[in-house]
Design a protein around this motif. Structure first.
Motif, PDB file in Angstrom:
ATOM      1  N   SER A 125      11.822 -12.735  19.418  1.00 52.79           N
ATOM      2  CA  SER A 125      11.450 -14.148  19.508  1.00 52.79           C
ATOM      3  C   SER A 125      10.403 -14.342  20.588  1.00 52.79           C
ATOM      4  O   SER A 125      10.215 -13.497  21.471  1.00 52.79           O
ATOM      5  CB  SER A 125      12.697 -14.974  19.836  1.00 52.79           C
ATOM      6  OG  SER A 125      12.380 -16.340  19.782  1.00 52.79           O
ATOM      7  N   LYS A 135       8.936 -17.760  22.898  1.00 53.45           N
ATOM      8  CA  LYS A 135       9.118 -19.194  23.134  1.00 53.45           C
ATOM      9  C   LYS A 135       8.007 -19.987  22.442  1.00 53.45           C
ATOM     10  O   LYS A 135       6.835 -19.714  22.638  1.00 53.45           O
ATOM     11  CB  LYS A 135       9.111 -19.476  24.633  1.00 53.45           C
ATOM     12  CG  LYS A 135       9.904 -20.725  24.985  1.00 53.45           C
ATOM     13  CD  LYS A 135      10.178 -20.791  26.477  1.00 53.45           C
ATOM     14  CE  LYS A 135      10.765 -22.114  26.888  1.00 53.45           C
ATOM     15  NZ  LYS A 135      11.992 -22.506  26.250  1.00 53.45           N
ATOM     16  N   ILE A 169      17.397  -9.535  18.169  1.00 47.97           N
ATOM     17  CA  ILE A 169      16.561 -10.721  18.015  1.00 47.97           C
ATOM     18  C   ILE A 169      15.155 -10.406  18.500  1.00 47.97           C
ATOM     19  O   ILE A 169      14.981  -9.638  19.457  1.00 47.97           O
ATOM     20  CB  ILE A 169      17.179 -11.908  18.800  1.00 47.97           C
ATOM     21  CG1 ILE A 169      16.305 -13.150  18.670  1.00 47.97           C
ATOM     22  CG2 ILE A 169      17.430 -11.573  20.255  1.00 47.97           C
ATOM     23  CD1 ILE A 169      16.920 -14.398  19.264  1.00 47.97           C
ATOM     24  N   GLY A 192      11.873 -20.906  19.012  1.00 50.30           N
ATOM     25  CA  GLY A 192      11.907 -19.606  19.684  1.00 50.30           C
ATOM     26  C   GLY A 192      12.673 -19.638  20.996  1.00 50.30           C
ATOM     27  O   GLY A 192      13.099 -20.700  21.460  1.00 50.30           O
ATOM     28  N   MET A 224      12.627 -14.272  25.652  1.00 50.99           N
ATOM     29  CA  MET A 224      13.370 -13.033  25.396  1.00 50.99           C
ATOM     30  C   MET A 224      14.182 -12.550  26.598  1.00 50.99           C
ATOM     31  O   MET A 224      15.086 -11.727  26.448  1.00 50.99           O
ATOM     32  CB  MET A 224      12.426 -11.918  24.925  1.00 50.99           C
ATOM     33  CG  MET A 224      12.061 -12.005  23.456  1.00 50.99           C
ATOM     34  SD  MET A 224      13.475 -11.889  22.338  1.00 50.99           S
ATOM     35  CE  MET A 224      13.724 -10.116  22.276  1.00 50.99           C
ATOM     36  N   THR A 278      11.542 -17.235  15.667  1.00 47.28           N
ATOM     37  CA  THR A 278      12.590 -16.241  15.958  1.00 47.28           C
ATOM     38  C   THR A 278      12.880 -15.435  14.700  1.00 47.28           C
ATOM     39  O   THR A 278      12.879 -15.980  13.600  1.00 47.28           O
ATOM     40  CB  THR A 278      13.890 -16.960  16.382  1.00 47.28           C
ATOM     41  OG1 THR A 278      13.614 -17.791  17.498  1.00 47.28           O
ATOM     42  CG2 THR A 278      14.982 -15.975  16.749  1.00 47.28           C
ATOM     43  N   ARG A 285      13.984 -15.089   9.338  1.00 47.40           N
ATOM     44  CA  ARG A 285      12.862 -15.419  10.235  1.00 47.40           C
ATOM     45  C   ARG A 285      12.549 -16.906  10.133  1.00 47.40           C
ATOM     46  O   ARG A 285      12.585 -17.465   9.033  1.00 47.40           O
ATOM     47  CB  ARG A 285      11.652 -14.581   9.824  1.00 47.40           C
ATOM     48  CG  ARG A 285      10.379 -14.806  10.641  1.00 47.40           C
ATOM     49  CD  ARG A 285       9.308 -13.818  10.248  1.00 47.40           C
ATOM     50  NE  ARG A 285       9.725 -12.457  10.590  1.00 47.40           N
ATOM     51  CZ  ARG A 285       9.484 -11.391   9.831  1.00 47.40           C
ATOM     52  NH1 ARG A 285       8.824 -11.526   8.697  1.00 47.40           N
ATOM     53  NH2 ARG A 285       9.895 -10.201  10.211  1.00 47.40           N
ATOM     54  N   ALA A 340      17.672 -13.198  25.960  1.00 43.74           N
ATOM     55  CA  ALA A 340      18.118 -12.814  24.617  1.00 43.74           C
ATOM     56  C   ALA A 340      19.571 -12.344  24.582  1.00 43.74           C
ATOM     57  O   ALA A 340      20.293 -12.608  23.626  1.00 43.74           O
ATOM     58  CB  ALA A 340      17.211 -11.732  24.043  1.00 43.74           C
TER      59      ALA A 340
END
Lengths: 142, 448
Positions: free
Chosen positions: B431, B433, B429, B384, B387, B437, B379, B390
């Motif tokens: 995350s 923005k 993932i 970020g 998504m 992440t 982490r 992704a």
């Protein structure tokens, strides 16, 4: 071309690589004689010279692997199988970092394996250390 | 225990019983009569009555025994008829073709309906032999089996000829039993033609499949070795001209730098940095293609130690930034050490890279609490991603950030995905923005 004591035998088929290597020697002020063989066969011819036992050998052979005709590994095998050149220092200097090449290189008696960096500054530095080690620090064959 | 009176009713005991009772009667009955009276006329009369009495009793007994026996015989013959009927039913209407064979020869004594409707010779009414229905090869084997096997058994599978001149594969079972006081054999024919054909078909299909797999394997092996040659060529042959580009550009800068226009110099610098970038790309691509060819070797691995090594290396690279790093201690894990290292290197170096512009960058490496589906995670609190993109990030050459801000060759996560596939794991993932992440992954070979 006859070999002098303290000379370097560069075995390399690529003309660019030959010039770059010579350039790197020059930048490092290494003024020992550099003899270029453009193939494995030619390298063996130069090493065995006129056949006399007394003819001098180079301090180190810088050997490329991938060459047309006899490969660097094949040439290395010949060098190691001949009594006169059995103990000659051979450094593999190649683009390849394949495990297979490294294993075959050491397996057939290479003294060192160096991958040529793409960045010329790094390459010059590598040649400098090569020269320092094999021409100054390391005792050549009597 | 109940007294079995039937045992007394055999001819021998009945006769003995009669002799004893009759003898005693003859012996003693006159004595008793003589004690009753001395009158000879009256005695004579009593003796006549006594004779009648004896005849009456024996007659009654005789009637009782004969009627009892008659009833018994009637019951038995009814039972016999019943069982005969049952046998007929079981034999004649049995769906399996059956025959009763002569004890000495291969003559068929009885055939059931199923047999008649199925097998050759069925239309003839008599004098049918086993040889009429069995193929030439099968007959001696069946006869041999019948002669050597005394117990009830399956003789094996044989070829039999049908009414319509086709051949069936039948499994023949033989049972000994007696018929009309003779030991005969009952043969049951089980049609296994379909099963046999199916089995043959399955074997044939399996063989074809194996052949196909072999061919495909050879094909794949060829393609693989071609790919290997290709990737070798890429990693080796593409580097040589790059070295020339970089070397000669530098030679121009160094030897003619003074006479060069600053713009020309700048161009040459850019040529050099492009060649360096390309060499990195070649290295990464070669490494990526190598992962698929790696032989997985499962071992006990100290994951925490690997994470510590990688974070220490990364700290040295990003020396000017003050990262907060938390590594939750983890027992050993069973997986391939080399691949796990590359996997963790890519995830951790990404975490460092993408949080490098955050004010207080922090990285956490550990394991989720979920006991049934534990996942490892890496982490960061970095930049970020959105998504909705992704799924793009695990493909090579996909990037979601400016190269100038976050330099790289964009092969790292593709490499991660390939390792995850190789180790039969899963990666995902999470995350946001601008808000960090987290990569979660598990490895199938891992023993928690």
């Amino acid at each position: 071309m006859t070999l002098q004591t303290g000379s370097i035998l560069l075995v390399e088929d690529n003309i660019d690589d030959i010039d770059l290597t010579l350039m790197a020697f020059k930048r490092n002020n290494i003024e020992n004689q550099v003899i270029v063989a453009k193939s494995g066969e030619q390298a063996l011819e130069i090493l065995h010279g006129d056949g006399s036992e007394k003819a001098p050998l180079p301090s180190v052979v810088l050997m490329d692997i991938n060459m047309p005709g006899m490969s660097g590994i094949e040439a290395l095998k010949h060098i190691r199988s001949h009594p006169r050149t059995r103990a000659l220092p051979v450094v593999i200097l190649t683009s390849s970092k394949e495990d297979q090449d490294i294993i075959e290189g050491y397996g057939n008696g290479a003294n060192s394996y160096i991958r040529k960096p793409v960045n010329f500054n790094e390459f010059v530095n590598a040649v400098k250390q090569l020269g320092m080690y094999w021409l100054l620090l390391n005792e050549p064959l009597p | 225990m109940q007294f079995n009176y039937r045992r007394l009713l055999n001819p021998f005991t009945i006769t003995i019983f009669y002799l004893v009772i009759g003898g005693l009667w003859i012996q003693f009955s006159d004595d008793w009569l003589e004690r009753i009276t001395d009158d000879l006329v009256y005695l004579n009369q009593l003796q006549t009555y006594k004779g009648w009495f004896f005849v009456l009793i024996t007659g009654g007994l005789l009637y009782f025994l004969i009627s009892k026996h008659k009833k018994y015989v009637a019951e038995s013959s009814f039972k016999i008829r019943e069982s005969e009927k049952n046998f007929e039913h079981i034999f004649f209407f049995n769906p399996f073709p059956m025959v009763v064979l002569d004890s000495e020869s291969d003559k068929i004594l009885l055939r059931n309906k199923s047999f008649i409707s199925t097998f050759s010779g069925g239309k003839r009414t008599e004098g049918i032999l086993l040889s009429d229905i069995l193929s030439e090869q099968s007959l001696p084997e069946v006869l041999k089996g019948l002669n050597t096997q005394t117990s009830n058994t399956t003789l094996g599978t044989f070829q039999a000829l049908t009414n319509d001149h086709s051949t069936l594969i039948v499994e023949i079972s033989a049972f000994q039993f007696s018929l009309d006081a003779q030991t005969t054999r009952l043969l049951i024919f089980n049609d296994v033609t379909v099963e046999t054909k199916n089995r043959e078909k399955v074997i044939e299909l399996t063989q074809n499949l194996e052949k196909l797999i072999q061919e495909r394997t050879v094909e794949l092996r060829n393609i693989n070795s071609e790919l290997e040659a290709f990737s070798y060529s890429v990693s080796h042959d593409l580097r040589a001209p790059l070295r020339a580009i970089d070397g000669f550009s530098l030679a121009v800068i160094d030897e003619f730098g003074k006479t060069l226009d600053p713009i020309a110099r700048n161009y040459l610098d850019r040529v050099r940095s492009a060649s360096t970038k390309m060499s990195e790309l070649i290295d990464d691509m070669t490494r990526l293609s190598k992962i698929s060819r790696t032989n997985v070797e499962i071992k006990d691995i100290n994951m925490t130690e690997i994470c510590q090594q990688i974070t220490a290396e990364q700290r040295a690279i990003w020396g000017d930034k003050n990262y907060t790093i938390t590594i939750h201690d983890r027992d050993r894990i069973r997986t391939d050490s080399g691949l796990l290292r590359i996997l963790l290197f890519n995830l951790i170096s990404n975490a460092f890279k993408y949080s490098s512009r955050t004010e207080n960058p922090s990285i956490e490496i550990g394991q989720t609490d979920d006991k049934t589906h534990p996942e490892f995670f890496v982490r960061d609190n970095g930049v970020g991603i959105d998504m909705q993109y992704a799924d793009k990030i695990f493909k090579p050459f996909q990037r979601l950030h400016e190269t100038a801000d976050y330099p790289g060759t964009d092969v790292g996560l593709a490499t991660v995905q390939r390792i995850i596939n190789k180790l039969s794991g899963k990666i995902r993932i999470e995350s946001k923005k601008g808000n960090g992440t987290t990569f979660y992954f598990n490895l199938n070979n891992d023993h928690i």
